[in-house]
Design a protein around this motif. Structure first.
Motif, mmCIF file in Angstrom:
data_model
loop_
_atom_site.group_PDB
_atom_site.id
_atom_site.type_symbol
_atom_site.label_atom_id
_atom_site.label_comp_id
_atom_site.label_asym_id
_atom_site.label_seq_id
_atom_site.Cartn_x
_atom_site.Cartn_y
_atom_site.Cartn_z
ATOM 1 N N SER A 27 0.855 -1.188 0.000
ATOM 2 C CA SER A 27 0.000 0.000 0.000
ATOM 3 C C SER A 27 0.890 1.236 0.000
ATOM 4 O O SER A 27 2.104 1.149 0.027
ATOM 5 N N GLY A 28 0.295 2.372 -0.053
ATOM 6 C CA GLY A 28 1.053 3.595 -0.271
ATOM 7 C C GLY A 28 0.895 4.003 -1.721
ATOM 8 O O GLY A 28 0.578 3.185 -2.586
ATOM 9 N N LYS A 29 1.129 5.254 -1.980
ATOM 10 C CA LYS A 29 0.773 5.808 -3.284
ATOM 11 C C LYS A 29 1.541 5.167 -4.443
ATOM 12 O O LYS A 29 1.000 5.019 -5.535
ATOM 13 N N MET A 32 2.479 -0.078 -5.535
ATOM 14 C CA MET A 32 1.902 -0.949 -6.547
ATOM 15 C C MET A 32 2.281 -0.488 -7.946
ATOM 16 O O MET A 32 2.563 -1.308 -8.826
ATOM 17 N N MET B 23 -5.794 1.282 -8.478
ATOM 18 C CA MET B 23 -4.757 1.236 -7.456
ATOM 19 C C MET B 23 -4.995 2.302 -6.394
ATOM 20 O O MET B 23 -4.810 2.066 -5.207
ATOM 21 N N ASP B 24 -5.396 3.483 -6.836
ATOM 22 C CA ASP B 24 -5.693 4.532 -5.864
ATOM 23 C C ASP B 24 -6.839 4.121 -4.948
ATOM 24 O O ASP B 24 -6.807 4.367 -3.750
ATOM 25 N N SER B 27 -5.421 1.545 -2.429
ATOM 26 C CA SER B 27 -4.245 1.805 -1.608
ATOM 27 C C SER B 27 -4.656 2.673 -0.426
ATOM 28 O O SER B 27 -5.799 3.073 -0.293
ATOM 29 N N GLY B 28 -3.722 2.972 0.411
ATOM 30 C CA GLY B 28 -4.060 3.598 1.682
ATOM 31 C C GLY B 28 -4.048 2.541 2.761
ATOM 32 O O GLY B 28 -4.195 1.351 2.495
#
Lengths: 127, 127
Positions: A27-29, A32, B23-24, B27-28
């Motif tokens: 995860s994280g911007k 991926m 993906m956005d 994600s987080g």
DNA sequence: CGGGATCCAATCCGATACTG
DNA sequence: CAGTATCGGATTGGATCCCG
């Protein structure tokens, strides 16, 4: 109580720490995006990757790559040349995560995908 | 230039905007955990989900659920009772993303998985 | 019970400058 | 070319209070 004991959930690994660990690792911007791009290309130099990832900054890319390398998902190959040449590729573990992106593509294809891609070239997800 | 034109990458969708969008959306820190937990249980009340997601705060859970609902991945069912009863489940789209978690479990299983789970109950990923 | 609103701290992240 | 260092703004996230 294990979360599965009193429900009919479909996965035995609800609550598994390792699942959370993996989710954190991807995860994280940018994580991926990086994995996907490196995995898709096989091998990429730092600068090539930077160009391909639209909008990533120098700082973010190097930080995220360092984390991905520390987590054993990407491999950093330094040729110790001047000027520097460094290549990135997926580790065996990183490769093992690639099916995720196949899933996302399947997910996209099952939806109407009219104007999902701005580029002129048609993508498989739009067909 | 489309990123695939001059490389031998394995995916046709490198650079596809829709890929980035998805993906956005997942994600987080909490998105994947929420999707996984709701998907695994089928239906969960807000409070149940909160208990299952270790460490999530009120604010984060409600915010992330709102975003997931806006993105069409989870469905919010308000029974309009007093005291309130609200259930969450995956939408059809959300369900379509579940294979991602199967992949992560396969990924985990292929590694040595000794002490990956703290709980007493053995998980499939540890077998 | 399931939120929303607010305040505040932590961190993320971008821009810029610098290095071998 | 492939980074590292630093600063500061933006965003995230936690604690608390309030509401129907």
């Amino acid at each position: 109580m294990h979360p599965n004991e009193h429900c009919n959930c479909r996965y035995a690994d609800v609550g598994c720490d390792r699942m959370e660990q993996v989710m954190d690792q991807i995860s994280g911007k940018w994580k991926m995006r990086i994995l996907f791009m490196v995995g898709a290309h096989g091998t990429l130099r730092y600068g090539e990757l930077r160009k391909l990832l639209d909008g990533v900054t120098h700082k973010m890319l190097s930080n995220q790559l360092k984390e991905l390398a520390a987590d054993g998902l990407v491999q950093r190959i330094d040729y110790n040349e001047v000027p520097p040449r460094v290549e990135y590729r997926l580790t065996e573990n990183g490769e093992a995560l690639m099916p995720i992106f196949d899933d996302i593509q399947k997910y996209i294809r099952r939806q109407s995908c009219g104007d999902c891609c701005k580029q002129e070239t048609r993508h498989t997800c739009c067909e």
